[in-house]
Design a protein around this motif. Structure first.
Motif, short mmCIF file in Angstrom:
data_model
loop_
_atom_site.label_atom_id
_atom_site.label_comp_id
_atom_site.label_asym_id
_atom_site.label_seq_id
_atom_site.Cartn_x
_atom_site.Cartn_y
_atom_site.Cartn_z
N SER A 266 0.83 -1.21 0.00
CA SER A 266 0.00 0.00 0.00
C SER A 266 0.86 1.26 0.00
CB SER A 266 -0.93 -0.01 1.21
OG SER A 266 -0.18 -0.02 2.42
N GLU A 267 2.01 1.18 0.67
CA GLU A 267 2.91 2.34 0.69
C GLU A 267 3.58 2.53 -0.66
OE1 GLU A 267 5.54 1.49 3.90
OE2 GLU A 267 4.03 1.88 5.45
N ARG A 268 3.99 1.44 -1.30
CA ARG A 268 4.57 1.54 -2.64
C ARG A 268 3.55 2.09 -3.62
NH1 ARG A 268 6.57 -3.55 -0.98
NH2 ARG A 268 5.13 -4.67 -2.36
N LEU A 269 2.30 1.63 -3.48
CA LEU A 269 1.24 2.10 -4.37
C LEU A 269 1.03 3.60 -4.23
CD1 LEU A 269 -1.06 1.37 -6.38
CD2 LEU A 269 -2.56 1.14 -4.37
N TYR A 270 1.11 4.11 -3.01
CA TYR A 270 0.91 5.53 -2.79
C TYR A 270 1.86 6.34 -3.64
CZ TYR A 270 0.93 10.11 -0.53
OH TYR A 270 0.86 11.46 -0.31
N TRP A 271 3.15 6.01 -3.61
CA TRP A 271 4.14 6.80 -4.36
C TRP A 271 4.00 6.59 -5.86
CZ3 TRP A 271 5.77 10.35 -1.40
CH2 TRP A 271 5.97 10.14 -0.04
N GLN A 272 3.69 5.37 -6.27
CA GLN A 272 3.52 5.12 -7.71
C GLN A 272 2.33 5.90 -8.26
OE1 GLN A 272 3.40 0.80 -7.31
NE2 GLN A 272 5.25 0.64 -8.56
N VAL A 273 1.23 5.87 -7.54
CA VAL A 273 0.03 6.58 -7.99
C VAL A 273 0.26 8.09 -7.94
CG1 VAL A 273 -2.37 7.10 -7.41
CG2 VAL A 273 -1.58 4.72 -7.45
N ARG A 274 0.88 8.56 -6.88
CA ARG A 274 1.12 10.01 -6.77
C ARG A 274 1.92 10.52 -7.96
NH1 ARG A 274 1.03 14.43 -4.24
NH2 ARG A 274 -0.20 13.72 -2.47
N ASP A 275 2.98 9.80 -8.34
CA ASP A 275 3.79 10.27 -9.46
C ASP A 275 3.01 10.18 -10.76
OD1 ASP A 275 6.76 11.00 -10.22
OD2 ASP A 275 6.00 9.65 -11.75
N ALA A 276 2.30 9.09 -10.98
CA ALA A 276 1.53 8.94 -12.22
C ALA A 276 0.49 10.04 -12.35
CB ALA A 276 0.88 7.56 -12.26
N LEU A 277 -0.22 10.34 -11.28
CA LEU A 277 -1.24 11.38 -11.34
C LEU A 277 -0.64 12.76 -11.60
CD1 LEU A 277 -3.73 10.33 -8.51
CD2 LEU A 277 -3.78 9.77 -10.95
N ALA A 278 0.59 12.97 -11.15
CA ALA A 278 1.25 14.26 -11.41
C ALA A 278 1.42 14.47 -12.91
CB ALA A 278 2.60 14.31 -10.71
N PHE A 279 1.64 13.39 -13.66
CA PHE A 279 1.81 13.50 -15.11
C PHE A 279 0.51 13.88 -15.80
CE2 PHE A 279 5.88 11.70 -14.42
CZ PHE A 279 6.63 11.89 -15.57
N SER A 280 -0.62 13.68 -15.15
CA SER A 280 -1.89 14.02 -15.78
C SER A 280 -1.98 15.51 -16.07
CB SER A 280 -3.06 13.59 -14.89
OG SER A 280 -3.21 14.46 -13.77
N GLU A 281 -1.23 16.31 -15.33
CA GLU A 281 -1.25 17.76 -15.52
C GLU A 281 -0.24 18.22 -16.56
OE1 GLU A 281 -0.89 19.67 -11.62
OE2 GLU A 281 -1.50 17.78 -10.72
N GLU A 282 0.60 17.30 -17.05
CA GLU A 282 1.71 17.68 -17.92
C GLU A 282 1.76 16.88 -19.22
OE1 GLU A 282 5.05 16.96 -15.43
OE2 GLU A 282 4.68 18.67 -14.14
N VAL A 283 0.66 16.26 -19.62
CA VAL A 283 0.66 15.39 -20.79
C VAL A 283 1.12 16.15 -22.04
CG1 VAL A 283 -0.82 14.13 -22.40
CG2 VAL A 283 -1.00 13.72 -19.94
N GLN A 284 0.60 17.35 -22.25
CA GLN A 284 0.98 18.12 -23.43
C GLN A 284 2.47 18.45 -23.41
OE1 GLN A 284 -0.64 19.02 -26.11
NE2 GLN A 284 -2.80 18.71 -25.64
N GLN A 285 2.97 18.91 -22.28
CA GLN A 285 4.36 19.31 -22.17
C GLN A 285 5.29 18.12 -22.35
OE1 GLN A 285 5.68 20.62 -18.24
NE2 GLN A 285 6.94 22.22 -19.18
N VAL A 286 4.96 17.00 -21.73
CA VAL A 286 5.80 15.80 -21.83
C VAL A 286 5.85 15.28 -23.25
CG1 VAL A 286 5.98 13.37 -21.13
CG2 VAL A 286 5.53 15.13 -19.41
N SER A 287 4.70 15.21 -23.89
CA SER A 287 4.66 14.69 -25.26
C SER A 287 5.42 15.61 -26.21
CB SER A 287 3.21 14.51 -25.73
OG SER A 287 2.53 15.76 -25.78
N LEU A 288 5.31 16.91 -26.00
CA LEU A 288 6.03 17.87 -26.84
C LEU A 288 7.54 17.70 -26.68
CD1 LEU A 288 5.87 20.31 -28.77
CD2 LEU A 288 5.84 21.79 -26.74
#
Length: 319
Positions: A266-288
């Motif tokens: 559950s602790e590993r999942l917290y950090w994995q999910v937190r980082d993945a969700l952070a990318f949801s705000e940067e999809v355009q920038q990352v793909s560019l």
């Protein structure tokens, strides 16, 4: 990639500052704009030596000074800490974090050989190298006074952007994971932006078997925090750059290489999910950024779809 511009691309005060940190008889003969930097301008500085040869340095300049002082202090501290550790980081030459001598806050460091490798071909050979290198970073044990600042995370449950077409229930469950407080952790020295785009490789003949990492760059976010945060960040990058399965696999390879993640799933999942969700705000920038580095097929739509698939795989995993 680089654009050649003589020395005209470096501002006069900054060029003079660089010159003061060269050896006697050396001079700047050429600069090149390096592509890929998002938060700062990056330039390769070619220095002519007294014997007629040349050597290269790298100049990082923060034209937007909003976070320049913090970033340059983090990078300065990290490069000083890593000197002599075996972690292939640039060597620190000079820093002007408050633009006392330069037009803008700047840092000068040594140039490392190698190139970034972002293509899908050969990823299975590179992932174990990434994992072993991250284990080596986390093995660095600075004295308390030398530790970088505490990690920061900006994404909140209210800032997550659910991709178009994603399963709303799955993403709502993922957002719920990060609503609570962060789990306890044992602090480690973190790169904080560890991913293939910040690693340099050398692959001499005869091919992938001789592949090696020659450098790790961009230490401007170096932090003190949970090892899982670095692991999770690389997982998400691999998932979006190559395939969601590689995001899941990297966490396993890190542990196989001797890394020590959080004990509870559950602790590993917290950090994995937190980082993945952070990318949801940067999809355009990352793909560019990735398209600019040659992965022209990675449109915002494809990156968003891979992010959705990766988040779904995390939430569907047993345990």
């Amino acid at each position: 990639m680089a654009d050649h511009d003589g020395t005209g691309g470096v501002r006069p005060l900054t060029l003079a500052w660089v010159g003061r940190h060269l050896d006697i008889g050396e001079r700047v003969v050429k600069t090149e704009a390096l592509h890929g930097g998002i938060t700062a301008e990056m330039r390769r500085v070619t220095v002519g030596r007294r014997d007629g040869g040349t050597r290269d340095l790298v100049l990082r300049t923060f034209v937007d000074a909003a976070h320049a002082e913090d970033s340059l202090n983090r990078e300065r501290g990290a490069l000083a800490l890593l000197a002599g550790t075996g972690v292939p980081a640039p060597g620190l030459v000079a820093v002007d974090h408050r633009a006392v001598h330069c037009e803008y806050p700047s840092l000068l460091m040594t140039h490392l050989a190698g190139r970034t490798v972002l293509e899908d071909a050969g990823v299975e050979a590179r992932v174990p190298l990434l994992a072993r290198q991250l284990v080596a970073i986390h093995a660095v044990r600075p004295a308390p006074a030398e530790r970088p600042p505490q990690y920061v995370t900006l994404t909140t449950a209210d800032t997550v952007v659910t991709p178009k077409g994603a399963d709303a229930a799955t993403w709502a469950a993922a957002v719920d994971v990060i609503r609570g407080p962060a789990p306890p952790y044992e602090g480690r020295f973190l790169h904080r932006d560890f991913h293939p785009g910040n690693l340099l490789f050398d692959m001499p003949p005869p091919g992938p078997a001789a592949l090696r990492i020659t450098g790790i760059v961009d230490w401007a976010a170096a932090s003190w925090g949970p090892a899982d945060l670095d692991v999770a960040h690389c997982c998400t990058n691999l998932a979006l750059l190559h395939d969601p399965a590689w995001g899941v696999r990297f966490a396993e390879v890190y542990e196989e290489a001797g890394g020590v993640p959080a004990a509870a799933s559950s602790e590993r999942l917290y950090w994995q999910v937190r980082d993945a969700l952070a990318f949801s705000e940067e999809v355009q920038q990352v793909s560019l950024s990735w398209r600019g580095a040659g992965r022209t097929e990675l449109t915002a739509r494809i990156v968003g779809e891979r992010l959705d698939a990766y988040v779904t795989s995390l939430m569907d995993a047993p345990g």
